[in-house]
Write a protein that holds these residues in place. Structure first.
Motif, PDB file in Angstrom:
ATOM      1  N   THR A 132       0.845  -1.199   0.000  1.00 49.13           N
ATOM      2  CA  THR A 132       0.000   0.000   0.000  1.00 49.13           C
ATOM      3  C   THR A 132       0.878   1.245   0.000  1.00 49.13           C
ATOM      4  O   THR A 132       1.859   1.325   0.729  1.00 49.13           O
ATOM      5  N   THR A 133       0.512   2.218  -0.821  1.00 46.53           N
ATOM      6  CA  THR A 133       1.349   3.405  -0.949  1.00 46.53           C
ATOM      7  C   THR A 133       0.525   4.578  -1.477  1.00 46.53           C
ATOM      8  O   THR A 133      -0.683   4.460  -1.701  1.00 46.53           O
ATOM      9  N   TYR A 134       1.159   5.707  -1.680  1.00 47.43           N
ATOM     10  CA  TYR A 134       0.465   6.899  -2.157  1.00 47.43           C
ATOM     11  C   TYR A 134       0.284   6.850  -3.679  1.00 47.43           C
ATOM     12  O   TYR A 134       1.083   6.230  -4.393  1.00 47.43           O
ATOM     13  N   PRO A 135      -0.758   7.486  -4.199  1.00 48.26           N
ATOM     14  CA  PRO A 135      -0.951   7.531  -5.655  1.00 48.26           C
ATOM     15  C   PRO A 135       0.228   8.208  -6.347  1.00 48.26           C
ATOM     16  O   PRO A 135       0.630   9.313  -5.982  1.00 48.26           O
ATOM     17  N   VAL A 223      -8.790   4.587   4.265  1.00 50.56           N
ATOM     18  CA  VAL A 223      -9.297   5.852   4.808  1.00 50.56           C
ATOM     19  C   VAL A 223     -10.727   5.666   5.305  1.00 50.56           C
ATOM     20  O   VAL A 223     -11.103   6.153   6.378  1.00 50.56           O
ATOM     21  N   PHE A 224     -11.534   4.964   4.522  1.00 46.12           N
ATOM     22  CA  PHE A 224     -12.927   4.702   4.899  1.00 46.12           C
ATOM     23  C   PHE A 224     -13.002   4.045   6.276  1.00 46.12           C
ATOM     24  O   PHE A 224     -13.786   4.452   7.138  1.00 46.12           O
ATOM     25  N   ARG A 225     -12.173   3.045   6.491  1.00 46.55           N
ATOM     26  CA  ARG A 225     -12.195   2.344   7.773  1.00 46.55           C
ATOM     27  C   ARG A 225     -11.655   3.219   8.899  1.00 46.55           C
ATOM     28  O   ARG A 225     -12.219   3.247  10.000  1.00 46.55           O
ATOM     29  N   ALA A 226     -10.561   3.942   8.625  1.00 44.46           N
ATOM     30  CA  ALA A 226      -9.959   4.779   9.664  1.00 44.46           C
ATOM     31  C   ALA A 226     -10.917   5.864  10.141  1.00 44.46           C
ATOM     32  O   ALA A 226     -11.047   6.112  11.355  1.00 44.46           O
ATOM     33  N   ASP A 277      -1.705   3.926   6.333  1.00 39.64           N
ATOM     34  CA  ASP A 277      -1.959   4.260   4.928  1.00 39.64           C
ATOM     35  C   ASP A 277      -2.666   5.593   4.692  1.00 39.64           C
ATOM     36  O   ASP A 277      -2.326   6.301   3.735  1.00 39.64           O
ATOM     37  N   PRO A 278      -3.655   5.984   5.509  1.00 38.98           N
ATOM     38  CA  PRO A 278      -4.287   7.284   5.252  1.00 38.98           C
ATOM     39  C   PRO A 278      -3.303   8.441   5.253  1.00 38.98           C
ATOM     40  O   PRO A 278      -3.489   9.426   4.522  1.00 38.98           O
ATOM     41  N   PHE A 279      -2.225   8.319   6.047  1.00 36.94           N
ATOM     42  CA  PHE A 279      -1.259   9.413   6.110  1.00 36.94           C
ATOM     43  C   PHE A 279      -0.387   9.475   4.857  1.00 36.94           C
ATOM     44  O   PHE A 279       0.235  10.509   4.589  1.00 36.94           O
ATOM     45  N   GLU A 287       1.442  17.997  -1.717  1.00 37.63           N
ATOM     46  CA  GLU A 287       2.119  18.333  -2.978  1.00 37.63           C
ATOM     47  C   GLU A 287       1.194  19.126  -3.893  1.00 37.63           C
ATOM     48  O   GLU A 287       1.649  19.947  -4.701  1.00 37.63           O
ATOM     49  N   TYR A 288      -0.117  18.905  -3.746  1.00 37.45           N
ATOM     50  CA  TYR A 288      -1.116  19.585  -4.575  1.00 37.45           C
ATOM     51  C   TYR A 288      -1.795  20.730  -3.807  1.00 37.45           C
ATOM     52  O   TYR A 288      -2.824  21.235  -4.230  1.00 37.45           O
ATOM     53  N   GLU A 289      -1.210  21.091  -2.650  1.00 35.94           N
ATOM     54  CA  GLU A 289      -1.726  22.168  -1.798  1.00 35.94           C
ATOM     55  C   GLU A 289      -3.173  21.907  -1.392  1.00 35.94           C
ATOM     56  O   GLU A 289      -4.008  22.826  -1.346  1.00 35.94           O
ATOM     57  N   GLU A 290      -3.462  20.645  -1.101  1.00 30.74           N
ATOM     58  CA  GLU A 290      -4.788  20.248  -0.629  1.00 30.74           C
ATOM     59  C   GLU A 290      -4.689  19.731   0.803  1.00 30.74           C
ATOM     60  O   GLU A 290      -3.680  19.134   1.194  1.00 30.74           O
ATOM     61  N   ASN A 291      -5.745  19.929   1.571  1.00 37.48           N
ATOM     62  CA  ASN A 291      -5.808  19.444   2.948  1.00 37.48           C
ATOM     63  C   ASN A 291      -6.691  18.200   3.042  1.00 37.48           C
ATOM     64  O   ASN A 291      -7.670  18.070   2.305  1.00 37.48           O
ATOM     65  N   THR A 292      -6.348  17.323   3.938  1.00 35.27           N
ATOM     66  CA  THR A 292      -7.155  16.112   4.177  1.00 35.27           C
ATOM     67  C   THR A 292      -7.637  16.160   5.630  1.00 35.27           C
ATOM     68  O   THR A 292      -7.151  15.417   6.479  1.00 35.27           O
ATOM     69  N   ARG A 293      -8.592  17.027   5.889  1.00 35.09           N
ATOM     70  CA  ARG A 293      -8.980  17.313   7.272  1.00 35.09           C
ATOM     71  C   ARG A 293      -9.653  16.123   7.956  1.00 35.09           C
ATOM     72  O   ARG A 293      -9.426  15.878   9.139  1.00 35.09           O
ATOM     73  N   PHE A 294     -10.495  15.394   7.220  1.00 37.05           N
ATOM     74  CA  PHE A 294     -11.128  14.220   7.800  1.00 37.05           C
ATOM     75  C   PHE A 294     -10.084  13.199   8.238  1.00 37.05           C
ATOM     76  O   PHE A 294     -10.159  12.627   9.328  1.00 37.05           O
ATOM     77  N   ILE A 295      -9.119  12.953   7.364  1.00 36.21           N
ATOM     78  CA  ILE A 295      -8.091  11.957   7.668  1.00 36.21           C
ATOM     79  C   ILE A 295      -7.270  12.376   8.877  1.00 36.21           C
ATOM     80  O   ILE A 295      -7.005  11.572   9.784  1.00 36.21           O
ATOM     81  N   GLU A 296      -6.876  13.642   8.916  1.00 34.61           N
ATOM     82  CA  GLU A 296      -6.042  14.101  10.018  1.00 34.61           C
ATOM     83  C   GLU A 296      -6.801  14.096  11.334  1.00 34.61           C
ATOM     84  O   GLU A 296      -6.252  13.720  12.378  1.00 34.61           O
ATOM     85  N   LEU A 297      -8.078  14.474  11.310  1.00 38.11           N
ATOM     86  CA  LEU A 297      -8.883  14.442  12.525  1.00 38.11           C
ATOM     87  C   LEU A 297      -9.082  13.004  13.002  1.00 38.11           C
ATOM     88  O   LEU A 297      -8.974  12.710  14.196  1.00 38.11           O
TER      89      LEU A 297
END
Length: 442
Positions: A132-135, A223-226, A277-279, A287-297
């Motif tokens: 498992t890895t990043y896109p 991510v769905f499970r986390a 994996d979510p991290f 890298e795309y200047e996007e935030n993943t607030r759900f994942i971080e919370l």
């Protein structure tokens, strides 16, 4: 060349190489072997290779019978000699992808593996990453390394694909062969070849447009499970303050036949996938200047749960007029989930660390893990042995924390032996005791 390789697969003359013979690679080896495909496994761990040669299990839930059949087979071999890479037609990479101390992707195992593969790569081979890895990993990291070390060109001289593992250790309802396989390729030929290979041994292949899409599929699943586990963990804390049993709430909500999927709270996240994996996506999104607030919370909530367990332990001991400092604490369950010997990323380690910080005297019991083996992040516990399970030993502890609810543990017996139990898994549901006992749901 492609048609010749597809013909070898159809005739089951196509040798599958598997790099990394752990919780992903070993079941994969067994799955291909069970479908009469020749398999050669690679690992740097000599103990694993010797265990395969001798038919000795080193992953408990996979069992003696499987290992013996692998050992006895003329179509299966395992080695630490990576110069044998040219002998195989495909290389499936099943190596760790952990986080570093800054909670960013640690790709050293993938990079080192690709360097070794590239040095030995020959024309016509298929390389598939299963970790498992990043896109973007396959296109941005793996292919450049393979091309630079081999002098070959991906898509022309050799084929590349990505197909994420979907292992669930100890799940009796699903095994490697019965779980559909998502496949994305660097080229259409890569997809076709990888699908043909997996079709020999997996119930269904699910081709997607490219490697980064396949990489995103696996990240999305985890991510769905986390996020949903974080939700029920947060509800657990809130409902506890309201004197509401979160497990009763979830059981009742689960009777709804649509629009609800039950997740279960616990002392934190474990296993190689969900805590990590979510991290990978969070890191890549920056890298795309996007935030993943759900994942971080979700990550904040889930990583806070071991401390919540300790807070409940403090309350439970206080009810017995005892401090946590210098108390004898037994932690029941080291594995990250029930009925396996897999302790990767287990939240129990954090609970053990916190107990030591409070200067408690800490022991553990796990029938599946009699001794703690070396890990990447918790070497200080290496060599620690599980206590024996008997009345005299268990009665000697001031409190017992249930961190993993193994089905082989007699919880009625535990309730009779201990008068202070902190239950983070709802393992004591329906259990009663004649003693003046405090069950704390953590």
């Amino acid at each position: 060349m492609l048609q010749e390789l597809l013909g070898k697969i159809e005739n089951k003359e196509y040798t599958v190489g598997i790099v990394g013979l752990g919780y992903v690679g070993l079941p994969l080896m067994w799955t291909f072997h069970s479908n009469n495909m020749p398999v050669l496994g690679f690992d740097i761990d000599t103990d694993k290779i010797e265990s395969i040669e001798q038919g000795k299990p080193y992953i408990k839930h996979l069992g003696q019978e499987m290992m013996q059949k692998l050992s006895d087979s003329e179509k299966c071999d395992a080695t630490t000699d990576f110069s044998r890479i040219p002998e195989v037609d495909a290389l499936l990479l099943c190596v760790p992808t952990p986080l570093d101390h800054h909670r960013e992707p640690d790709m050293q195992y993938v990079e080192k593996t690709c360097l070794t593969v590239g040095e030995n790569l020959r024309k016509g081979q298929l390389v598939v990453l299963e970790s498992t890895t990043y896109p973007g990993t396959t296109e941005e990291l793996i292919i450049p390394i393979l091309e630079s070390k081999s002098g070959l060109t991906a898509g022309e001289d050799f084929y590349v694909a990505y197909s994420p593992e979907r292992e669930d250790p100890g799940n009796i309802n699903f095994d490697t062969g019965s779980i559909p396989k998502v496949v994305g390729g660097h080229t259409q030929e890569g997809i076709d070849l990888a699908c043909a290979l997996y079709d020999t041994s997996i119930v269904e292949t699910v081709p997607v447009s490219d490697t980064k899409t396949a990489e995103a599929v696996k990240i999305t699943e985890n991510v769905f499970r986390a996020v949903n586990i974080a939700l029920v963990n947060e509800l657990k804390v809130v409902f506890s303050e309201m004197d509401i049993d979160v497990h009763e709430v979830l059981d009742a909500a689960d009777t709804k036949p649509f629009g609800f999927m039950k997740f279960v709270p616990g002392p934190g996240l474990g296993g190689h996938c969900i805590p990590i994996d979510p991290f990978y996506l969070t890191w890549k999104a920056r890298e795309y200047e996007e935030n993943t607030r759900f994942i971080e919370l979700a990550g904040e909530i889930n990583t806070s749960m071991p401390q919540y367990v300790i807070d409940q332990t403090l309350k439970a001991l206080n009810a017995h007029k005892k401090p946590l400092n210098d108390s004898d604490i037994l932690v029941l369950g080291l594995a990250y989930k029930p009925d396996v010997d897999d302790m990767r990323e287990s939240p129990t380690f954090k609970i053990l660390d916190l107990l030591e910080e409070y200067e408690a005297n800490v022991s553990y019991y796990d029938p599946h893990i009699p001794e703690i083996k070396p890990t990447r992040e918790h070497d200080e516990w290496t060599g620690t042995k599980s206590i024996s399970w008997d009345k005299k030993t268990v009665e000697g502890f001031d409190a017992v924390i249930i961190s993993t609810d193994h089905s082989c543990v007699d919880y009625q017996q535990l309730a009779e032996w201990s008068d202070c139990i902190i239950d983070s898994r709802n393992a004591l549901k329906g259990i009663e005791s004649q003693s003046d006992i405090h069950f704390w749901k953590a």
